[in-house]
Structure formats: structure tokens, C-alpha cells
Design a protein around this motif. Structure first.
Motif, short mmCIF file in Angstrom:
data_model
loop_
_atom_site.label_atom_id
_atom_site.label_comp_id
_atom_site.label_asym_id
_atom_site.label_seq_id
_atom_site.Cartn_x
_atom_site.Cartn_y
_atom_site.Cartn_z
N TYR B 33 0.71 -1.19 -0.06
CA TYR B 33 0.10 -0.01 -0.12
C TYR B 33 0.92 1.01 0.03
O TYR B 33 1.96 1.19 0.56
CB TYR B 33 -0.89 -0.26 1.22
CG TYR B 33 -1.72 -1.29 1.48
CD1 TYR B 33 -1.20 -2.33 1.87
CD2 TYR B 33 -2.98 -1.26 0.83
CE1 TYR B 33 -2.00 -3.48 1.56
CE2 TYR B 33 -3.83 -2.26 0.92
CZ TYR B 33 -3.48 -3.59 1.34
OH TYR B 33 -4.30 -4.51 1.27
N PHE B 35 0.89 5.63 0.37
CA PHE B 35 0.42 6.59 0.90
C PHE B 35 1.18 8.03 0.65
O PHE B 35 2.16 7.84 0.46
CB PHE B 35 0.23 6.54 2.44
CG PHE B 35 -0.33 5.20 3.09
CD1 PHE B 35 0.42 3.77 3.11
CD2 PHE B 35 -1.59 5.22 3.35
CE1 PHE B 35 -0.11 2.87 3.54
CE2 PHE B 35 -2.13 3.90 3.77
CZ PHE B 35 -1.47 2.91 4.05
N SER B 95 3.52 0.81 2.90
CA SER B 95 3.05 -0.07 3.85
C SER B 95 2.94 -1.52 3.50
O SER B 95 2.30 -1.75 2.63
CB SER B 95 1.67 0.22 4.68
OG SER B 95 1.38 -0.59 5.55
N GLY B 96 3.38 -2.51 4.33
CA GLY B 96 3.06 -3.81 4.38
C GLY B 96 2.79 -4.28 6.00
O GLY B 96 3.52 -5.33 6.29
N GLY B 97 2.16 -3.23 6.66
CA GLY B 97 2.15 -3.39 8.00
C GLY B 97 2.26 -2.21 8.57
O GLY B 97 1.58 -1.16 8.63
N LYS B 98 3.80 -2.11 8.99
CA LYS B 98 4.15 -0.55 9.58
C LYS B 98 4.24 0.31 8.15
O LYS B 98 4.46 -0.28 7.20
CB LYS B 98 5.42 -0.93 10.29
CG LYS B 98 6.53 -1.55 9.16
CD LYS B 98 7.80 -1.70 9.95
CE LYS B 98 8.98 -1.96 9.18
NZ LYS B 98 10.14 -2.28 9.73
N ILE B 99 4.16 1.57 8.60
CA ILE B 99 4.44 2.25 7.51
C ILE B 99 5.81 2.83 7.37
O ILE B 99 6.61 3.32 8.32
CB ILE B 99 3.30 3.61 7.46
CG1 ILE B 99 2.05 3.29 7.19
CG2 ILE B 99 4.05 4.71 6.51
CD1 ILE B 99 1.13 4.51 7.28
#
Lengths: 113, 111
Positions: B33, B35, B95-99
């Protein structure tokens, strides 16, 4: 509109003292995070928290750091023995689901003297 | 390892000009993801947009638009007809969890 809140906005502490930074995430969010930003630098991930346990932590998040969700609304970051290099802005964030947008609080500026 | 590169440290443009902020990312994940966040002088971090790796459609929101190109691992952000209130630091993040944040681009819009 719901928002993440953080207290205090500014904390000054002496080296070696313990500090607790407090956050109230958005109420229906399930994932909680702490980040820090040293002045003028990028935002760095510290820790993520889900289902009452740490799901991921960075190399920065060593034994002097801990997180807790003591009740249904607060999310805290404790630094046991602060160092000068811990001086930074600490941001709390929350998200509804994993990998969804994270909404950040206004931050707590921590100054260690 | 995941990485976000914002090569432009600082940009200054005159009000009403268009400006594009570049973002290049690295990841081995197939699902991820992207951002963009804005940090105005007041210091808070304001969410602007989220994109998942399967959706390469460009997006427009008012004067803001985003161009996601998987082939070049880029997720660029354009402000059209810039305004002084757009002055801020803009962070691209992955992100793959934490950003994971990039180092940010400081944008100055001059009146």
C-alpha cells in the motif's frame, strides 16, 4: 469527526527519568502505532499493536520502550530511562484495519535535558 | 527490504504554478500500500491518499492528483494551481503493516 488525541503536547524530562506518553486512538480502530520524528528528519516507525500485543517493532524499540493499552481507550508509550537522543516528536496513530490509512495524533514533543 | 525515496528535498514554486512531487519505492511484496501524508508547519501529519498495489488507476481529488506506475515503482503527486496553503512537507510512504516513510519533500509556495 473522530480524531486521535495525545497528551501531553510537550514533555520536558531529565535524562534517566521515566516518561509515559498517552494516546487515545479513534474508538472503532483496532490497530495502534507509535512513530517518532527527530526534528527536521523523517518519521520513523517504532511499534504496532493489535489485539493487546505487539505485532511488529523496529530496531529503535529496544528494552527501554514499552507499550500498553491499560483500558479500552488509552494507548501508552513508556520510556524507562530517557536519553538525550530520545528527544523527538512522538506520534500515535490508529487504523481501522491493517494496511488501511493510519490517522495520526498531533504528537507529543519530548525534550530530554 | 522496503524503501521509499523522495529525491526532491525542497521545492519552491510561485503560487498558481503546478508542481509534481516524486516518489519511488522498493519492495519485494506483491501486495503493498502506498500513501501520501502532508505535514504543515503546525506539525501534524495529515492523511491524503492510500493506494493498493493492484489499483493503478490515477486519482484526482480537487487540485491534487496522483500517478501510480508499477512498472517504474513510482507514485507521484501533483498539485495543480498551487496555493500558499499548500506549503508543507509532503511524505510518501509504503506499507506492508508498518508504514515506511520517505524523507519528505519540503514544498514552498511563494505568493
Amino acid at each position: 469527526e473522530p480524531e486521535v488525541t495525545q497528551t501531553p503536547s510537550h514533555q520536558v524530562t531529565q535524562m534517566g527519568q521515566e516518561v509515559i506518553l498517552r494516546c487515545v486512538p479513534i474508538s472503532n480502530h483496532l490497530y495502534f502505532y507509535w512513530y517518532r520524528q527527530i526534528l527536521g528528519q523523517k518519521v520513523e516507525f517504532l511499534v504496532s499493536f493489535y489485539n493487546n500485543e505487539i505485532s511488529e517493532k523496529s530496531e529503535i524499540f529496544d528494552d527501554q520502550f514499552s507499550v500498553e493499552r491499560p483500558d479500552g481507550s488509552n494507548f501508552t508509550l513508556k520510556i524507562r530511562s530517557t536519553k538525550l537522543e530520545d528527544s523527538a516528536m512522538y506520534f500515535c496513530a490508529s487504523s481501522e484495519r491493517e494496511n488501511y490509512e493510519q490517522y495520526f495524533g498531533p504528537g507529543t514533543r519530548l525534550t530530554v535535558t | 527490504a522496503q524503501k521509499v525515496t523522495q529525491a526532491q528535498t525542497e521545492i519552491s514554486v510561485v503560487e498558481k504554478e503546478d508542481v509534481t512531487l516524486d516518489c519511488v519505492y522498493e519492495t519485494r511484496d506483491t501486495t503493498y500500500y502506498l500513501f501520501w501524508y502532508k505535514q504543515p508547519p503546525s506539525g501534524e501529519l495529515v492523511f491524503l491518499i492510500r493506494r493498493n498495489s493492484f489499483d493503478e488507476q490515477n486519482e484526482i481529488s480537487g487540485r491534487y492528483s496522483w500517478n501510480f506506475q508499477k512498472s517504474t515503482s513510482s507514485f507521484n503527486f501533483t498539485i495543480t494551481a498551487s496555493q500558499v496553503v499548500d506549503s508543507a512537507v509532503y511524505f510518501c510512504a509504503l506499507s506492508g503493516g508498518k508504514i515506511i516513510f520517505g524523507k519528505g519533500t519540503r514544498l514552498h509556495i511563494l505568493p
